[in-house]
Enzyme design. Structure first.
Site, PDB file in Angstrom:
ATOM      1  N   GLU A 106     -45.430  10.405 -43.057  1.00  0.00           N
ATOM      2  CA  GLU A 106     -44.817  11.271 -42.058  1.00  0.00           C
ATOM      3  C   GLU A 106     -43.305  11.040 -42.015  1.00  0.00           C
ATOM      4  OE1 GLU A 106     -46.553  13.532 -40.839  1.00  0.00           O
ATOM      5  OE2 GLU A 106     -48.351  12.879 -39.768  1.00  0.00           O
TER       6      GLU A 106
ATOM      7  N   ASP B 267     -55.075   9.407 -49.834  1.00  0.00           N
ATOM      8  CA  ASP B 267     -55.152   8.941 -48.447  1.00  0.00           C
ATOM      9  C   ASP B 267     -56.547   9.128 -47.854  1.00  0.00           C
ATOM     10  OD1 ASP B 267     -55.000  11.719 -48.433  1.00  0.00           O
ATOM     11  OD2 ASP B 267     -53.131  11.819 -47.327  1.00  0.00           O
TER      12      ASP B 267
ATOM     13  N   ASN C 133     -44.250  19.554 -41.866  1.00  0.00           N
ATOM     14  CA  ASN C 133     -43.088  18.737 -41.507  1.00  0.00           C
ATOM     15  C   ASN C 133     -42.528  17.999 -42.726  1.00  0.00           C
ATOM     16  OD1 ASN C 133     -45.038  16.828 -41.984  1.00  0.00           O
ATOM     17  ND2 ASN C 133     -45.029  15.946 -39.926  1.00  0.00           N
TER      18      ASN C 133
ATOM     19  N   HIS D 238     -44.289  16.178 -44.888  1.00  0.00           N
ATOM     20  CA  HIS D 238     -44.991  14.946 -45.300  1.00  0.00           C
ATOM     21  C   HIS D 238     -45.668  15.146 -46.654  1.00  0.00           C
ATOM     22  CE1 HIS D 238     -48.915  16.066 -42.945  1.00  0.00           C
ATOM     23  NE2 HIS D 238     -49.204  16.129 -44.233  1.00  0.00           N
TER      24      HIS D 238
HETATM   25  C1  GLP Z   1     -52.844  16.654 -45.006  1.00  0.00           C
HETATM   26  C2  GLP Z   1     -52.912  15.716 -46.238  1.00  0.00           C
HETATM   27  C3  GLP Z   1     -51.845  16.025 -47.233  1.00  0.00           C
HETATM   28  C4  GLP Z   1     -51.762  17.524 -47.427  1.00  0.00           C
HETATM   29  C5  GLP Z   1     -51.272  18.188 -46.170  1.00  0.00           C
HETATM   30  C6  GLP Z   1     -51.239  19.702 -46.239  1.00  0.00           C
HETATM   31  O1  GLP Z   1     -52.440  16.073 -43.831  1.00  0.00           O
HETATM   32  N1  GLP Z   1     -52.878  14.335 -45.917  1.00  0.00           N
HETATM   33  O2  GLP Z   1     -52.124  15.354 -48.456  1.00  0.00           O
HETATM   34  O3  GLP Z   1     -50.855  17.830 -48.456  1.00  0.00           O
HETATM   35  O4  GLP Z   1     -52.020  17.766 -45.054  1.00  0.00           O
HETATM   36  O5  GLP Z   1     -52.508  20.250 -46.107  1.00  0.00           O
HETATM   37  P1  GLP Z   1     -52.884  21.739 -46.429  1.00  0.00           P
HETATM   38  O6  GLP Z   1     -52.902  21.844 -47.897  1.00  0.00           O
HETATM   39  O7  GLP Z   1     -54.242  21.949 -45.827  1.00  0.00           O
HETATM   40  O8  GLP Z   1     -51.835  22.589 -45.809  1.00  0.00           O
END
Ligand code: GLP
Length: 242
Positions: free
Chosen positions: A143, A67, A136, A138
């Site tokens: 989302e 992404d 959440n 995702h």
């Molecule tokens: C972001 C990314 C995800 C990631 C998530 C968790 O929004 N788009 O790919 O898995 O958040 O992030 P973190 O690993 O910093 O908790």
């Protein structure tokens, strides 16, 4: 799902990196699906170490990232392209022309999304995909919603995600409101998936992913239907599934 729980988060990184390195050793031109966020950083460090030690050669791999924020160019220090350069690519020998991150600055996101999925398909598909998980539930930027999205598409980020990601920006207002992300359908086509969750703030999401009802309101729950998923968690993230 193959669930492994660890005391030490560095061990998670080493195990995940070894799964990626093993994949590349057995198929040098592997297609790697990559993620951003804090969670995969120890994995990327361990992949760089595997490379430095001469265990693995990334010169023939192709990478597809999950992404990108909409509105941030590749050179923006909070873009996911920039993150990947800093945290992985500049420490290994992947070729620049083999790196793919969806464009966050193209006007026509529908076109970009279709082209991205077509490129993944044409490459033969992702051999191994790393994922983190949002608080959440995702995955990538899919989302919670009413239907599992299929292909790469534009999303509106939820307040929860904007708040969670605000720590990387000077102010919360600077966090982009939109992103482009591989869809759930794109992710589910990966041959092998490794999902990592660390920290107590991921415990509810891990419970929903592993034990909850499969529903688009808990996007990661779809992974229960994938034939080859490894979940790597620390004890805090796993506390509701123990
Ligand atoms: C972001 C990314 C995800 C990631 C998530 C968790 O929004 N788009 O790919 O898995 O958040 O992030 P973190 O690993 O910093 O908790």
């Amino acid at each position: 799902m193959n669930i492994k729980i660890f005391k030490n988060t560095d061990d998670i990184g080493k195990v995940a990196a070894m799964m990626f390195s093993t994949q590349v050793i057995s198929k040098p031109n592997s297609i790697l699906g990559l993620a951003t966020g804090s969670t995969p950083i120890p994995t990327y460090k361990a992949m760089q170490k595997n490379y430095d030690e001469g265990l693995v050669d990334f010169s023939q791999v192709t990478t597809f990232n999950l992404d990108e924020y909409i509105g941030l160019s590749h050179s923006h220090n909070q873009s996911y392209y920039y993150f990947m350069q800093e945290n992985l690519f500049r420490g290994i020998n992947v070729k620049e022309e083999n790196i793919h991150v969806p464009s966050g600055t193209s006007e026509d996101t529908d076109k970009i999304g279709c082209e991205y999925d077509a490129m993944i398909e044409a490459s033969g598909g992702v051999d191994i995909q790393i994922l983190g998980i949002g608080q959440n539930g995702h995955i990538a930027f899919n989302e919670p919603c009413d239907e599992f999205p299929m292909g790469t598409h534009k999303v509106t980020l939820t307040e929860n995600t904007i708040e969670a990601n605000a720590r990387f920006f000077e102010t919360k207002d600077e966090v982009p409101k939109f992103a482009i992300t591989m869809g759930i359908g794109t992710i589910m086509k990966a041959k092998k998936i490794v999902i990592i969750a660390t920290g107590e703030n991921k415990a509810d999401a891990v419970y929903g992913m592993v034990k909850g009802e499969i529903k688009p309101q808990m996007p990661a729950s779809i992974l229960q239907l994938h034939p080859d998923v490894t979940v790597l968690c620390d004890e805090s993230a796993a506390k509701r599934i123990l």
